[in-house]
Design an enzyme around this catalytic site. Structure first.
Site, PDB file in Angstrom:
ATOM      1  N   ILE A  28       0.861  -1.172   0.000  1.00 23.38           N
ATOM      2  CA  ILE A  28       0.000   0.000   0.000  1.00 23.38           C
ATOM      3  C   ILE A  28       0.902   1.228   0.000  1.00 23.38           C
ATOM      4  CG2 ILE A  28      -1.913   1.188   1.119  1.00 23.38           C
ATOM      5  CD1 ILE A  28      -2.502  -1.722   0.225  1.00 23.38           C
ATOM      6  N   CYS A  29       0.729   2.083  -0.986  1.00 26.93           N
ATOM      7  CA  CYS A  29       1.474   3.341  -1.078  1.00 26.93           C
ATOM      8  C   CYS A  29       2.980   3.074  -0.978  1.00 26.93           C
ATOM      9  CB  CYS A  29       0.978   4.306  -0.004  1.00 26.93           C
ATOM     10  SG  CYS A  29       1.492   6.018  -0.260  1.00 26.93           S
ATOM     11  N   THR A  30       3.655   3.675   0.001  1.00 28.65           N
ATOM     12  CA  THR A  30       5.108   3.542   0.103  1.00 28.65           C
ATOM     13  C   THR A  30       5.546   2.206   0.671  1.00 28.65           C
ATOM     14  OG1 THR A  30       4.989   4.704   2.208  1.00 28.65           O
ATOM     15  CG2 THR A  30       5.526   6.023   0.269  1.00 28.65           C
TER      16      THR A  30
END
Length: 325
Positions: free
Chosen positions: A108-110
């Site tokens: 998720i994301c970074t």
């Protein structure tokens, strides 16, 4: 008929983890259980110790990543920490070990930086938040980073953009597991869109990014954005600044990490996608966005989204109708 076989989901958390990266997907899976799914969610940390999120909220975990049995899905949440610093080896190991036996792995994301540090993105397509996509590409040179996508699937590996994209991905996984009707029920219950397709832009990264530092380059980017249909060949753009094409190319590389031609293409792509969302035909969108032909626009869509303009439009018109119901 919903397949009610248990589906085990592990979410990897650690100190500084972004709380929404954890809560968003978990809420989707929990809500899916109300409609007949059977997701079993556990939270894991590198050592099995409880962690503290980016908001200072403590997160109780169920165990250590390396000591738990195999999972159907492993999710690695993101953090603001690791685009700025190297991922610790114990955290990379905490992703690598369970990923080796999981049926599918997602960040998720970074969280993509954790997957990259674990070697799980080598040779694969991936995305992350557009603001740090360049850093991910630098850390994982064999990975093809796509900064313009909501989420990217490469085989059984998924990566997502900014934090709310974790909800989009979770809905997509629910749909894959149990079909669109159950996923739509979950989306309606959570009052979110059915899902933004993986290829949809992260709020038009080229347009939303920081403006160029130099006034000269800002003049060019403003010119392209204001009128994508104009002649924006390298030679014509250079004439606007009375500089050589080589100098203009250096400006784009130095400040925007791209070429003038690719920047123009991205702007036209963003505009074409918006026009398709508004109901224009693919041919109209190609003309209004400044593409030389429909075929040239189709090639860009195929390269960026792996679907045709017509398929993109069908997907979003279906989503709009579903959400209007």
């Amino acid at each position: 008929m919903v397949n009610v076989a248990p589906h085990h989901v592990a979410i990897l958390v650690y100190d500084g983890v972004t709380l929404l990266d954890v809560a968003g997907p978990a809420e989707v899976f929990k809500e899916a259980n109300r409609f007949g799914a059977d997701y079993r969610i556990v939270l894991l940390s590198p050592t099995g110790a409880d962690v503290t999120s980016n908001l200072g909220v403590g997160i109780a975990v169920d165990g250590a990543a390396a000591s738990e049995p195999a999972f159907d899905t492993l999710l690695v949440a993101g953090s603001d920490l690791y685009p700025r610093a190297r991922v610790p080896s114990d955290l990379a190991d905490a992703a690598r070990i369970p990923a080796a036996v999981a049926s599918r792995v997602a960040s998720i994301c970074t969280g993509a930086f954790v997957l990259a540090a674990a070697g799980l993105l080598d040779g694969k397509r991936a995305t992350t938040h557009w603001q740090v996509a360049h850093e991910l590409a630098a850390r994982c040179p064999t990975c093809r980073v796509e900064p313009d996508a909501i989420y990217v699937r490469d085989g059984t590996t998924y990566t997502t953009a900014g934090v709310t994209a974790g909800i989009d991905l979770a809905l997509a996984l629910v749909e894959k597991d149990h079909g669109p009707d159950l996923a739509r029920d979950v989306a309606r219950a959570l009052v979110v869109y059915m899902q933004r397709a993986g290829g949809q832009s992260q709020f038009s990264a080229p347009l939303q990014g920081p403006p160029p530092r130099s006034a000269a380059l800002r003049k060019i980017t403003d010119l392209v954005t204001a009128n994508p249909r104009a002649d924006h060949s390298l030679g014509e753009l250079a004439k606007h600044l009375n500089v050589s094409t080589r100098h203009l190319t250096r400006l784009f590389h130095g400040e925007l990490s791209t070429t003038p031609a690719r920047y123009v293409e991205n702007i036209r792509f963003d505009m074409a996608r918006a026009l398709l969302d508004q109901g224009h035909t693919a041919t109209q969108a190609a003309t209004l966005a400044g593409f030389p032909s429909y075929e040239s626009m189709r090639r860009v869509f195929a390269r960026k989204l792996s679907i045709s303009p017509a398929a993109y439009q069908r997907r979003f018109s279906t989503t709009r109708r579903a959400n209007a119901g």
